[in-house]
Design a protein around this motif. Sequence first.
Motif, PDB file in Angstrom:
ATOM      1  N   THR A  12       0.854  -1.195   0.000  1.00 29.31           N
ATOM      2  CA  THR A  12       0.000   0.000   0.000  1.00 29.31           C
ATOM      3  C   THR A  12       0.888   1.243   0.000  1.00 29.31           C
ATOM      4  N   PRO A  13       0.541   2.224  -0.790  1.00 31.07           N
ATOM      5  CA  PRO A  13       1.350   3.443  -0.786  1.00 31.07           C
ATOM      6  C   PRO A  13       1.181   4.206   0.528  1.00 31.07           C
TER       7      PRO A  13
ATOM      8  N   CYS B  31       9.115  13.158   6.310  1.00 36.65           N
ATOM      9  CA  CYS B  31       9.769  13.714   5.126  1.00 36.65           C
ATOM     10  C   CYS B  31       8.815  13.914   3.952  1.00 36.65           C
ATOM     11  N   GLY B  32       7.619  13.355   4.036  1.00 40.07           N
ATOM     12  CA  GLY B  32       6.630  13.564   2.974  1.00 40.07           C
ATOM     13  C   GLY B  32       6.829  12.671   1.760  1.00 40.07           C
ATOM     14  N   TYR B  33       7.768  11.748   1.814  1.00 36.68           N
ATOM     15  CA  TYR B  33       8.038  10.876   0.666  1.00 36.68           C
ATOM     16  C   TYR B  33       6.950   9.791   0.575  1.00 36.68           C
ATOM     17  N   VAL B  34       6.457   9.570  -0.646  1.00 38.84           N
ATOM     18  CA  VAL B  34       5.441   8.529  -0.832  1.00 38.84           C
ATOM     19  C   VAL B  34       6.150   7.247  -1.253  1.00 38.84           C
ATOM     20  N   TRP B  35       5.943   6.165  -0.474  1.00 40.37           N
ATOM     21  CA  TRP B  35       6.628   4.896  -0.757  1.00 40.37           C
ATOM     22  C   TRP B  35       5.659   3.745  -0.563  1.00 40.37           C
TER      23      TRP B  35
ATOM     24  N   ASP C 284      12.529  -2.437  -2.658  1.00 39.11           N
ATOM     25  CA  ASP C 284      13.158  -1.361  -3.445  1.00 39.11           C
ATOM     26  C   ASP C 284      12.619   0.000  -3.015  1.00 39.11           C
ATOM     27  N   SER C 285      11.296   0.048  -2.842  1.00 35.41           N
ATOM     28  CA  SER C 285      10.669   1.305  -2.458  1.00 35.41           C
ATOM     29  C   SER C 285      11.103   1.715  -1.051  1.00 35.41           C
TER      30      SER C 285
ATOM     31  N   GLU D 172      16.083   8.695   0.650  1.00 33.44           N
ATOM     32  CA  GLU D 172      15.495  10.019   0.472  1.00 33.44           C
ATOM     33  C   GLU D 172      15.171  10.659   1.827  1.00 33.44           C
ATOM     34  N   HIS D 173      14.739   9.807   2.775  1.00 34.37           N
ATOM     35  CA  HIS D 173      14.386  10.290   4.114  1.00 34.37           C
ATOM     36  C   HIS D 173      15.595  10.987   4.756  1.00 34.37           C
TER      37      HIS D 173
END
Lengths: 238, 366
Positions: B177-178, B184-188, B194-195, B202-203
């Motif tokens: 699930t995304p 940090c606002g990153y969508v993973w 991998d994600s 990125e975090h």
Amino acid sequence: MGDMDPAPVDVLNDEPHFLSEPEVAQALERMLNEFQRETDRGAVLIAGEMVSAQLAAEIRALAPPELRGKRINELLKYPGFLSSFSARCDVALLAGFIDASAHRSTVVLRRLRNDAAHSTDAFSLAVHRERLMQMCSLGSGVAASVSEFAAKSVLDDVVYRLKQRGMTLENEIGRNPFSSAAEIFEHLSVRPDLMAVLDERMPKMELAIGVWLLLGLIVHQGKRRRAERTTGDIDDAN
Amino acid sequence: MGTIARNGWASLEDIRDILYLTDARLDAIARDVPIRRWCECFDLRARTIFPRPKKSQAGVVGYDGVAAADVAALLIYLERLGYELEPLPLVERLMDVIRSNPYLTNAQLSVLWYERCRHKCEPLVLYLADAARPKLAETRRLRTTTGYTIEVATSADGTPIWLSASAPKYRKRRVSTPETCLQCGYVWTRGDPDSSAAHRREHKKRLSYLDPQPVVELVAAVAAGENTISVDRTSPRWKHREIYRRALAFKREFGYDFVQWQSDKGDDDPGAAGVLFCNAQNVIVGACAFRLREYQGRSWRALQWIWLAPKYRRSGILTTRWFDLRRQFGDFRVEPPVSEAMQAFLKKMGDESLMGAPLSSTLPER
């Protein structure tokens, strides 16, 4: 183990070191604090004023009784003829309060101060490095030693600050990149920008140390002159 | 298989031979269902291929062939349906070429992942097209000799409607699930290694400016006596890295198209002037950037962007630095679009006029 031996006493020359006079030691501390906040121009003006004030103090202390009190104050205060830096330098030499090398040094400093005070362009001590070294030439090899001491002081200061900061950094970022002098030097060696900043600090440090030596010399020579006078007075009385 | 890998192609007869030599059931079915149809079931294509003509040859005769990777993929699919096959020899022979290719087809991807995913793949489902689908009457389940579980649904007259083949080592994965990282606002995607790895990378990067810590380079610079944290094209790389991160944060927060600093390695515009806002703990709490603008013989400084880390906002940082910015850059222009917060700030400082046309054609002494 017995008691510790007392500190060795220089029997031939038991007077304190000329740089350990309270006013001289305080002057260095003051310059190091002030110069940090000041521009090159401000630092030269402060240095000139400190030497001029010290010359005034020596002239006041060595003035004959007839001139003491209100009269000497009038002479040293504007528009009295001893109110200017140049007059104080020359009179101090004429009266034998300072020697030729101290006089030469004060003259260089005075000219440097005039350039700083009257130039309309940006003033940088780095441009006047040669004159700065002339000011520091108070004896054989003194200028080179001043330069060396200045470099060491600047580096020691950075190492000390980074070591102190490194200890708190460990709590903040989880590591101390400045735990030893070797680590600090390694960091500095790959940072040409920092070396340039340190290089920029060098002339002001040289100025502070040069003026410190000059003040020490003026105070020392004045003190010796007073001592000679006291000895002469006793001889005359006898 | 060696010849197929070497030539890069297999004739339909070659494929029939492979099926004949492996699982007897396949040989039987292959007589009824043409190989071309087998390929179509798995979205693989047979094409006309020609032997290389000799120098003096005027024409060539072509025949149907399938690319070697497609043959391997067909064998893999048949194995996934529970047939007794050994695609590995062909897969191994094709791996060198596939590993060196920058782009891969679907079939090549199946080959590349074959060894890792063998007997672990998701169930393979074959079904009749919607229009021809009769009513479901019965569902049967059986296990093949290779351990695959086959489930087949048939109509009342025994026509198969759909068939599912599950691998023996298949384990159902947790549903991905995304998710949006609150920090940090990153969508993973949770459950996707991998994600997750990309998020971790990125975090760390984003937190360096969203929740900034003391910067080692800045600590050393301050200890050495540097007190102006300005950035221009001659500045060391660390300053460009720090200001670029803030420019990137500004772009992300306000949804602009471009990062308004050239790169984290430098900015060669002689008119670019950045300022890093640092506190007493050597933390870079924000930054801003000015550019030199020229038009019809007039020139002025323009404030392109200004960004503060969220946790340091509304703490008077910009107010205390505003006077220095005005002194250093004069009557600069605040370039639109100007955020509501910035408009309110300019109003508070009595500098709303900076949002208009440039006031002065002269630049302050730098």
